[in-house]
Design an enzyme around this catalytic site. Structure first.
Site, PDB file in Angstrom:
ATOM      1  N   GLU A   1       0.822  -1.226   0.000  1.00 51.93           N
ATOM      2  CA  GLU A   1       0.000   0.000   0.000  1.00 51.93           C
ATOM      3  C   GLU A   1       0.848   1.265   0.000  1.00 51.93           C
ATOM      4  OE1 GLU A   1      -3.104  -1.219  -1.131  1.00 51.93           O
ATOM      5  OE2 GLU A   1      -2.871   0.898  -0.730  1.00 51.93           O
TER       6      GLU A   1
HETATM    7  C1  LIG Z   1       2.741  -9.576   0.554  1.00 47.41           C
HETATM    8  C2  LIG Z   1       2.445  -8.511  -0.445  1.00 47.41           C
HETATM    9  C3  LIG Z   1       1.135  -8.201  -0.749  1.00 47.41           C
HETATM   10  C4  LIG Z   1       0.844  -7.244  -1.717  1.00 47.41           C
HETATM   11  N1  LIG Z   1      -0.463  -7.017  -2.085  1.00 47.41           N
HETATM   12  C5  LIG Z   1      -0.705  -6.257  -3.183  1.00 47.41           C
HETATM   13  C6  LIG Z   1      -2.019  -6.182  -3.748  1.00 47.41           C
HETATM   14  O1  LIG Z   1      -2.985  -6.779  -3.233  1.00 47.41           O
HETATM   15  N2  LIG Z   1      -2.201  -5.450  -4.873  1.00 47.41           N
HETATM   16  C7  LIG Z   1      -1.178  -4.795  -5.486  1.00 47.41           C
HETATM   17  O2  LIG Z   1      -1.413  -4.168  -6.509  1.00 47.41           O
HETATM   18  N3  LIG Z   1       0.075  -4.824  -4.970  1.00 47.41           N
HETATM   19  C8  LIG Z   1       0.334  -5.549  -3.845  1.00 47.41           C
HETATM   20  N4  LIG Z   1       1.590  -5.622  -3.331  1.00 47.41           N
HETATM   21  C9  LIG Z   1       2.643  -4.846  -3.964  1.00 47.41           C
HETATM   22  C10 LIG Z   1       3.113  -3.702  -3.079  1.00 47.41           C
HETATM   23  O3  LIG Z   1       2.156  -2.710  -3.013  1.00 47.41           O
HETATM   24  C11 LIG Z   1       4.465  -3.239  -3.651  1.00 47.41           C
HETATM   25  O4  LIG Z   1       5.403  -4.247  -3.327  1.00 47.41           O
HETATM   26  C12 LIG Z   1       4.894  -1.902  -3.075  1.00 47.41           C
HETATM   27  O5  LIG Z   1       4.072  -0.879  -3.561  1.00 47.41           O
HETATM   28  C13 LIG Z   1       6.343  -1.568  -3.426  1.00 47.41           C
HETATM   29  O6  LIG Z   1       6.595  -1.748  -4.784  1.00 47.41           O
HETATM   30  P1  LIG Z   1       7.867  -2.627  -5.226  1.00 47.41           P
HETATM   31  O7  LIG Z   1       7.805  -3.914  -4.482  1.00 47.41           O
HETATM   32  O8  LIG Z   1       7.928  -2.672  -6.683  1.00 47.41           O
HETATM   33  O9  LIG Z   1       9.106  -1.847  -4.660  1.00 47.41           O
HETATM   34  P2  LIG Z   1       9.860  -0.655  -5.409  1.00 47.41           P
HETATM   35  O10 LIG Z   1       8.877   0.323  -5.915  1.00 47.41           O
HETATM   36  O11 LIG Z   1      10.837  -1.218  -6.355  1.00 47.41           O
HETATM   37  O12 LIG Z   1      10.625   0.009  -4.181  1.00 47.41           O
HETATM   38  C14 LIG Z   1      11.897  -0.449  -3.692  1.00 47.41           C
HETATM   39  C15 LIG Z   1      12.438   0.586  -2.719  1.00 47.41           C
HETATM   40  O13 LIG Z   1      12.634   1.831  -3.395  1.00 47.41           O
HETATM   41  C16 LIG Z   1      11.901   2.863  -2.776  1.00 47.41           C
HETATM   42  N5  LIG Z   1      11.351   3.760  -3.795  1.00 47.41           N
HETATM   43  C17 LIG Z   1      10.764   3.423  -4.958  1.00 47.41           C
HETATM   44  N6  LIG Z   1      10.369   4.522  -5.612  1.00 47.41           N
HETATM   45  C18 LIG Z   1      10.692   5.578  -4.850  1.00 47.41           C
HETATM   46  C19 LIG Z   1      10.539   6.974  -4.971  1.00 47.41           C
HETATM   47  N7  LIG Z   1       9.918   7.528  -6.009  1.00 47.41           N
HETATM   48  N8  LIG Z   1      10.996   7.745  -3.972  1.00 47.41           N
HETATM   49  C20 LIG Z   1      11.586   7.205  -2.901  1.00 47.41           C
HETATM   50  N9  LIG Z   1      11.763   5.901  -2.721  1.00 47.41           N
HETATM   51  C21 LIG Z   1      11.320   5.084  -3.682  1.00 47.41           C
HETATM   52  C22 LIG Z   1      10.803   2.191  -1.981  1.00 47.41           C
HETATM   53  O14 LIG Z   1      10.380   2.971  -0.877  1.00 47.41           O
HETATM   54  C23 LIG Z   1      11.479   0.897  -1.553  1.00 47.41           C
HETATM   55  O15 LIG Z   1      12.204   1.093  -0.385  1.00 47.41           O
HETATM   56  C24 LIG Z   1       1.901  -6.545  -2.337  1.00 47.41           C
HETATM   57  C25 LIG Z   1       3.217  -6.817  -1.996  1.00 47.41           C
HETATM   58  C26 LIG Z   1       3.501  -7.810  -1.094  1.00 47.41           C
HETATM   59  C27 LIG Z   1       4.936  -8.137  -0.804  1.00 47.41           C
END
Ligand SMILES: Cc1cc2nc3c(=O)[nH]c(=O)nc-3n(C[C@H](O)[C@H](O)[C@H](O)COP(=O)(O)OP(=O)(O)OC[C@H]3O[C@@H](n4cnc5c(N)ncnc54)[C@H](O)[C@@H]3O)c2cc1C
Length: 592
Positions: free
Chosen positions: A435
């Site tokens: 989220e």
């Molecule tokens: C168990 C689980 C359940 C989930 N459930 C859902 C769901 O039901 N529906 C759904 O759509 N998604 C879901 N997600 C996805 C979740 O919302 C994403 O994992 C989350 O938004 C982070 O995206 P990412 O994993 O690609 O990390 P990334 O976006 O790659 O982020 C990696 C790191 O970089 C940082 N970062 C990235 N961009 C920026 C920026 N612009 N400024 C500063 N820092 C930044 C982040 O804070 C983080 O520390 C789920 C994930 C998990 C693990």
């Protein structure tokens, strides 16, 4: 291991004395939310959460979920029956419009109940949490036809819902979304892969309604080119009966650090002709519609932080009462570890971070009720909007600390799975990630919620907090002492905000560099504000005849502990925030 005991007394206290439930019950449509009704709802929810859902927590953690050869997710034993009990009890309908079968109860009351499900079992609780967000999104953006066809079944709990944003290349950055939607008659054909979809497939309900973000062929690039679609697992006939399977489903499940019983699915849409989907809201405006669901879910995840903290605290207290080690100060014989000051420090930290987080989360939900039903809607909308990233960010970051302390109180046994302390620690870890990560919440607070309105919403909050301190300063010696350091903390939050407003224009890295510390500063100060309000209410109650003396006494001590031991963190957060971006950004990338 003891099952979850819902903190009904604290919840009721916050509702009555901090959130102003009597005023909320006077808002149009909320007349049913009398004090007796609220008490009855909390009582029944505490039974279902403690007796039915909580015992499944450890089973779910140990057994997890499985994807069978037909592509169906099999949930742990007991999950489906618990969900049926939840649906049959009408729990999913609590805050929704009676037009769709809802009970029309205030959001803040539904939040109390939601906290109980999440404390009892986060994995299980995620399923209803997502359905609630989807209903809100459909209520606010769906056409009448979509509303009539989908909302009543979601409200009744017969169907559940999911949120499909994330793709392998599009996590925090939704602009990178690639799923496609082609128009075809009265519907669209959706194709694409989504990852990490919570409860994307399961056996607890007869249909699953996926809310999916995808791009139309003519869509502009970036977030302005994203549309939102309803994609049901089973198609729904004109008469509301279920039709054939849609062209979508789970292709695999993730193996995770925690929340083992919540199926996290890789979803494939349109492996064949394309999944049939229906547009929600306008073309290319899907993200705005999805934000209704995301904001609901963000507050909900903040609440999960409070919920898992409460559970970890209860477990730690039980253990600390039983475990005997070394004589405590003033004793000759070995004593229960709850007598050792350092264990007390840990338990009080856990307790007060949980109480403060709960009060802050309910304050946000209370404002939401005023926004939805009250007269000064714009003011409350600004408040909810400001508090959402603080509740999501701060309450989930503190949940890491609280559940970590829960392990620590258990000593070596905390590291051993059978005590259950480790499960809370593992389950809590996702809360700062999904989220929108804490980094993204912090940026939202700094960007959209502070720089965008030039600090107006934050200034209104600062003024309200200062008023609260001013009243306390005219009160008893005890309240004067409790509120003393809060005054400086509020002033420092104001100074940090002004620094942000002034200095960010000249330094492109400043906002991003200070965002996290600014969010934690705001959370710490807001937590203090809520603890002061609680202390004021507790003191008032103590002067009445029917006060729960032990509860009020403990509340005052909690407030004192918070001001002594937690609030001083504001200096660290503020100091780091106003140190600017230089030391954060100056190390050359190659030197990492
Ligand atoms: C168990 C689980 C359940 C989930 N459930 C859902 C769901 O039901 N529906 C759904 O759509 N998604 C879901 N997600 C996805 C979740 O919302 C994403 O994992 C989350 O938004 C982070 O995206 P990412 O994993 O690609 O990390 P990334 O976006 O790659 O982020 C990696 C790191 O970089 C940082 N970062 C990235 N961009 C920026 C920026 N612009 N400024 C500063 N820092 C930044 C982040 O804070 C983080 O520390 C789920 C994930 C998990 C693990």
């Amino acid at each position: 291991m003891a099952e979850y005991r819902a903190p009904v007394t604290d919840m009721t206290f916050i509702l009555q004395h901090l959130v102003g439930m009597d005023k909320i019950a006077e808002l149009p449509g909320y007349e049913e939310a009398s004090a007796d009704m609220v008490a009855a709802i909390l009582e029944e929810a505490s039974k279902l959460s403690g007796e039915v859902i909580s015992p499944l927590n450890i089973v779910g953690d140990q057994n997890g979920v499985a994807l069978d050869e037909k592509g169906q997710v099999v949930t742990p034993a007991g999950f489906k029956e618990a969900y049926q009990q939840y649906a049959e009890g009408g729990w999913g309908s609590l805050p929704f419009d009676p037009e769709f079968g809802g009970q029309g109860m205030p959001q803040v009351l539904a939040a109390n109940v939601m906290e109980m499900w999440q404390s009892a079992n986060i994995s299980w609780g995620l399923c209803p949490l997502l359905s609630q967000g989807a209903i809100e999104a459909l209520e606010s953006s769906g056409s009448d036809e979509l509303k009539q066809r989908y909302i009543p079944k979601l409200v009744s709990g017969e169907w559940t819902a999911t949120m499909n944003l994330t793709e392998p290349q599009a996590g925090s950055d939704l602009a990178a979304l690639r799923s496609r939607a082609e128009p075809e008659g009265d519907h669209y054909r959706i194709k694409g892969q989504k990852i990490f979809i919570t409860w994307g497939e399961h056996d607890m309900a007869e249909n699953i309604i996926h809310l999916v973000l995808a791009r139309l062929p003519n869509a502009p690039a970036g977030v302005r080119g994203i549309s939102l679609f309803i994609v049901p697992k089973f198609l729904v006939n004109e008469d509301g009966s279920l039709g054939g399977l849609n062209d979508c489903g789970a292709v695999s499940l993730e193996h995770k650090l925690g929340i083992h019983a919540s199926p996290t699915c890789v979803m494939s849409f349109g492996d064949n002709a394309g999944a049939i989907g229906y547009l929600v809201g306008e073309e290319h405006k899907g993200l705005a519609c999805m934000f209704t669901m995301m904001n609901n879910a963000r507050l909900g995840v903040g609440l999960q932080g409070v919920a898992v903290s409460e559970r970890a605290y209860q477990l730690a207290v039980d253990y600390a009462r039983d475990r005997v080690q070394s004589p405590a100060p003033g004793c000759k014989e070995s004593a229960a570890i709850i007598r050792h000051p350092d264990v007390r420090r840990m338990l009080m930290t856990m307790r007060t971070l949980t109480e403060a987080g709960r009060a802050l989360a309910y304050a946000a939900y209370g404002s939401l009720d005023h926004q939805l039903r009250g007269e000064d809607s714009a003011l409350h909308q600004a408040r909810v909007s400001l508090l959402t990233p603080i509740v999501k960010g701060w309450c989930t970051e503190t949940a890491q600390e609280v559940t970590g302390l829960g392990v620590q109180v258990h000593g070596g046994m905390g590291f051993i799975e059978e005590t259950g302390a480790a499960q809370h620690y593992r389950d809590a870890r996702i809360l700062t990630i999904y989220e929108g990560t804490s980094g993204i919440q912090a940026q939202d607070l700094v960007g959209r919620k502070t720089l965008f309105d030039k600090g107006e919403a934050m200034d209104a909050l600062l003024a309200e907090m200062l008023d609260c301190v001013e009243v306390a300063q005219q009160g008893s010696d005890r309240l004067q002492a409790i509120s003393g350091s809060l005054l400086s903390a509020i002033e420092v939050l104001g100074q940090t905000q002004r620094y942000l407003l002034k200095a960010s224009a000249a330094d492109i890295n400043l906002a991003g560099s200070l965002a996290f510390n600014y969010m934690m500063l705001a959370g710490t100060v807001c937590g203090g504000w809520q603890m002061l309000k609680a202390a004021q209410a507790a003191e008032n109650l103590l002067s009445t005849e029917d006060a729960d003396v032990n509860f009020c006494h403990a509340k005052l001590i909690s407030a004192e502990f918070y001001m002594d031991q937690i609030l001083p963190r504001y200096l660290g957060y503020a100091g780091a925030a106003v140190s600017g971006s230089e030391s954060i950004m100056q190390l050359d990338e190659d030197l990492f």
